[in-house]
Scaffold this active site. Structure first.
Site, short mmCIF file in Angstrom:
data_model
loop_
_atom_site.label_atom_id
_atom_site.label_comp_id
_atom_site.label_asym_id
_atom_site.label_seq_id
_atom_site.Cartn_x
_atom_site.Cartn_y
_atom_site.Cartn_z
N GLY B 30 0.79 -1.22 0.00
CA GLY B 30 0.00 0.00 0.00
C GLY B 30 0.82 1.28 0.00
CB CYS B 239 -26.09 -9.70 -17.50
SG CYS B 239 -25.40 -9.61 -19.17
CB CYS B 242 -24.52 -13.83 -19.68
SG CYS B 242 -24.10 -12.91 -18.17
CB CYS B 264 -21.51 -8.63 -17.95
SG CYS B 264 -22.44 -9.93 -17.14
CB CYS B 270 -20.78 -11.05 -20.58
SG CYS B 270 -22.52 -10.87 -20.99
#
Lengths: 256, 279, 233
Positions: B30, B239, B242, B264, B270
């Site tokens: 980080g 979606c 899909c 998606c 997808c």
């Protein structure tokens, strides 16, 4: 009663120029000390050196923290100095815009110092912010307004709320009323007087205004050219000034 | 492969400098490591940081995938993919599972990543405190002292203004309980995928000249208030291609009458589901 | 008389050096000795310019003596205010030494009741209890109740003076210094003040004051202390 702050022979030079020179004083818990003098007398330099915002050239500042331990400020790490500033001290600047975060709401300004202490409960933060706005006589319905939409006096009161919300033991104030209208000034002085009494705060306040010292401070130090020329009870200094410069200052006050 | 360039465009010394910075970044999860960002043949804001990290890591056997907002077929993704196939001659793919290196702008793939994969983020502004504290020296000090109360000011403002934490992307995280970190502008939907991810995650900011890393299996915590816990976005839709009900959805306007559909954002995920459904 | 000695001035001198007037020197008090016992009321007498107010201010440590000592019995210990630290002086003022001047120094926006109650609150007394005591004194001094919640800046001179007396007397201090506290009061209210002072004395307070009004002086004084103006040096 034991002191809270001990300043000994504190000097700060800007190169060859004297900021302040060989200043010593003690501050006791619950006591408000005024530093008076005209512009350039070194009073703000002294305040900043005592508050560890500037690094002194010589001398020492010792502070007795909540647990009773004495700290030598010059020997503290940056981390410890900041912790002290966050947890035990407050600083009120002359221009509230220097002490406030202008791009966030009034509520966030008050809550920030609480969040810095690790408070993570939104509703509690909000309640505290709201009650502090009330204490400094700002309508709590303005909690989500930006400080930029406030008048100068309100901004200064907001800065006071922001500073005192964490219940500091020691507050440094640099001309907190200097930029304000006389009527607004009176309100802030009264507020400060009340809060200092209620919270038992110790405070060091810089002002060029002797009336402010008379109203708020039991003790006063007079500075000229970076040196303390006279120190003592405020009423002694104002009613029976000894040093020529203090006599000049006192005689220059307009009386109404 | 275009032979006039060194492998993967950057010279070996530059790559070494980058790898050293990356090692440091991995060692201090980080923490923003400064690095000597080079001029790249595309403008700042187009992924110059990510490209340099990718160039430093790429080997001849790697398989590269590049996505932009989850899609493999948008300009930025196509350009970067083609760039590396020209200057490094590496294999590229659109399938998350087949890739060894994935460079991404603003998304984490829906398909779970593995230990043998590295995800490289393009970062516009690596400093999460920047909007509140413009001074670099001060933000560095705040990081050094882990003095992060300021970040909650933004979240406080969100709740005060909208009643909930409205920050929806680039949602600040605390890495390994120590460094406050920008996850890059991924939707906060993806934040949970950062936590204890098996894949190494590297972040490159070319203009700001900073690198940082979230090593595998590192704890990543999204900031919140006790009474306003962290939450990800949810949709009432699925979606429309899909049928997925648990992926990040884009709202797409499909004609001039304002008809919308939800699909998606991860195109590979997808299409993979659609192929599966047909099989 | 075997009453306890409360205040003793020894060889007290005060002169002012005026740096703004080419260092002119003003001698106001010279070689002054005075003893004040519990229960007595000594009234300073003499022409104006004799330094009566100056003397009270020196005793209160409002002015710094040029020479000599101001011994005060503070909680059964003797302290020379001429040498005391500011913190000691404040402590003595809080508990032992009261001072009522001719004029009320008004604090903006603070209601009369709280101005009177403040010295008690400063000693740690509960605010409600302090206000009750303040109300009692204001009532006795005939300050109309409708004024209690108002800041006294708009009050008449007499009303301000009575608020000032109430503030000065609310803490039962062993030594009271009074600088013409009744100058703008009518006869009825002067009588009330005389009563209050008699009560304070019988409770053991020692009083040192300036009263120009002869009737008032005769009523309260147990002894006069004559003072003379010094020649300008």
């Amino acid at each position: 009663m034991s002191a809270l702050l001990q300043v000994r022979d504190l000097s700060l030079h800007y190169g060859p120029r004297i900021g302040c020179e060989a200043v010593s004083f003690d501050l006791h818990p619950g006591e408000l000390l005024c530093i008076v003098g005209e512009s350039g007398s070194g009073k703000s330099t002294l305040l900043n050196a005592v508050a560890a915002q500037l690094t002194p050239t010589a001398g020492s500042v010792r502070y007795r923290q909540r647990d009773g331990e004495w700290l030598e400020l010059g020997a503290l790490s940056e981390a410890d100095r900041r912790r002290l500033a966050r947890e035990e001290w407050g600083f009120v600047t002359q221009n509230p815009r220097d002490g406030l975060r202008l791009n966030v709401s009034a509520g966030a300004n008050v809550a920030e110092r609480l969040m810095a202490l690790g408070m993570r409960h939104y509703s509690q933060l909000r309640n505290m912010a709201s009650s502090w706005l009330e204490r400094v006589e700002i309508d709590p319905s303005r909690i989500d307004d930006a400080p930029t939409s406030f008048s100068g006096g309100m901004q200064q009161r907001l800065q006071i709320a922001r500073t005192l919300v964490t219940q500091p033991r020691l507050v440094f104030m640099d001309e907190p009323t200097a930029g304000l209208d006389v009527s607004v000034q009176a309100r802030i002085l009264d507020l400060l007087r009340r809060l200092v009494n209620e919270l038992g705060l110790a405070a060091v306040m810089v002002t060029h205004d002797l009336a402010v010292a008379r109203l708020l401070a039991a003790r006063t130090m007079v500075m000229q050219g970076g040196r303390v020329v006279e120190t003592g009870l405020t009423d002694q200094i104002l009613d029976d000034p000894q040093h020529p410069y203090t006599q000049l200052l006192v005689s220059s006050v307009l009386t109404t | 492969m275009t032979p006039r360039y060194n492998f993967a465009f950057l010279d070996e010394d530059t790559k070494r400098m980058l790898r050293r910075a990356l090692l440091k970044a991995v060692a201090i999860p980080g923490y923003q490591v400064p690095f000597g960002s080079r001029e790249m043949p595309l403008p700042y804001g187009w992924g110059t940081g990510g490209i340099q990290v990718t160039a430093a890591l790429l080997g001849p056997d790697d398989v590269l995938k590049v996505i932009d907002q989850g899609a493999d077929d948008t300009t930025n993704a196509v350009n970067i993919r083609r760039f590396f196939s020209r200057v490094a001659g590496v294999a590229t793919t659109e399938h998350t599972a087949d890739a060894t290196l994935i460079q991404t702008r603003h998304r984490i793939p829906e398909t779970s990543l593995r230990e043998d994969q590295i995800l490289i983020f393009q970062v516009p502004e690596p400093e999460p405190l920047r909007t509140l504290e413009p001074r670099e020296a001060e933000t560095r000090t705040l990081h050094a002292l882990a003095d992060y109360g300021l970040m909650h000011v933004t979240l406080y403002e969100d709740i005060a203004q909208y009643g909930h934490i409205a920050t929806s992307y680039d949602y600040p995280v605390l890495v390994d309980g120590r460094f406050l970190t920008s996850p890059s502008p991924i939707p906060k939907f993806d934040n949970p995928k950062l936590d204890r991810s098996p894949a190494l995650m590297l972040f490159g900011a070319g203009r700001e000249k900073r690198l940082y890393a979230i090593p595998p299996y590192t704890r990543v915590e999204s900031l919140a208030f006790d009474d306003h816990p962290f939450e990800i976005q949810r949709w009432e839709h699925q979606c429309e291609l899909c049928g997925s009900g648990d992926s990040y959805l884009d709202e797409v306007v499909v004609d001039d009458r304002g008809t919308r559909m939800f699909v998606c954002s991860d195109t590979d995920y997808c299409s993979g589901r659609r192929v599966e459904a047909q099989a | 008389m075997t009453a306890a000695l409360m205040l003793e001035l020894r060889d007290l001198s005060k002169s002012f050096e005026l740096h703004q007037q080419q260092g002119a020197r003003l001698n106001v008090l010279r070689g002054l000795d005075l003893q004040l016992h519990a229960g007595e009321c000594v009234v300073l007498s003499g022409p104006s310019g004799a330094g009566k107010s100056t003397l009270l201010r020196v005793i209160y440590a409002n002015y710094r003596p040029s020479l000599g000592a101001v011994h005060v019995r503070h909680q059964d210990r003797w302290l020379d205010l001429a040498k005391a630290t500011p913190h000691q002086v404040l402590e003595v003022r809080r508990h032992t030494l009261g001072y009522v001047s001719q004029f009320l120094r008004v604090i903006p926006r603070v209601p009369a009741l709280d101005i009177v109650a403040e010295p008690l609150v400063a000693l740690g007394v509960d605010i409600q209890q302090a206000r009750r005591r303040a109300a009692y004194l204001l009532d006795r001094l005939n300050v109309p109740e409708r004024l209690w919640q108002l800041p006294p800046s708009t009050f008449s001179g007499g009303e301000q003076q009575r608020v000032n007396i109430a503030r000065g007397l609310i803490v039962p201090r062993p030594i009271l210094l009074l600088d013409e506290p009744t100058a703008s009061l009518d006869a009825d209210n002067r009588a009330v003040v005389a009563e209050l002072l008699a009560e304070a004395r019988s409770a053991g307070s020692a009083v040192l004051g300036i009263f120009h009004d002869e009737d008032m002086r005769d009523r309260v004084a147990t002894r006069l202390f004559p003072m003379q103006a010094l020649e300008a040096a």
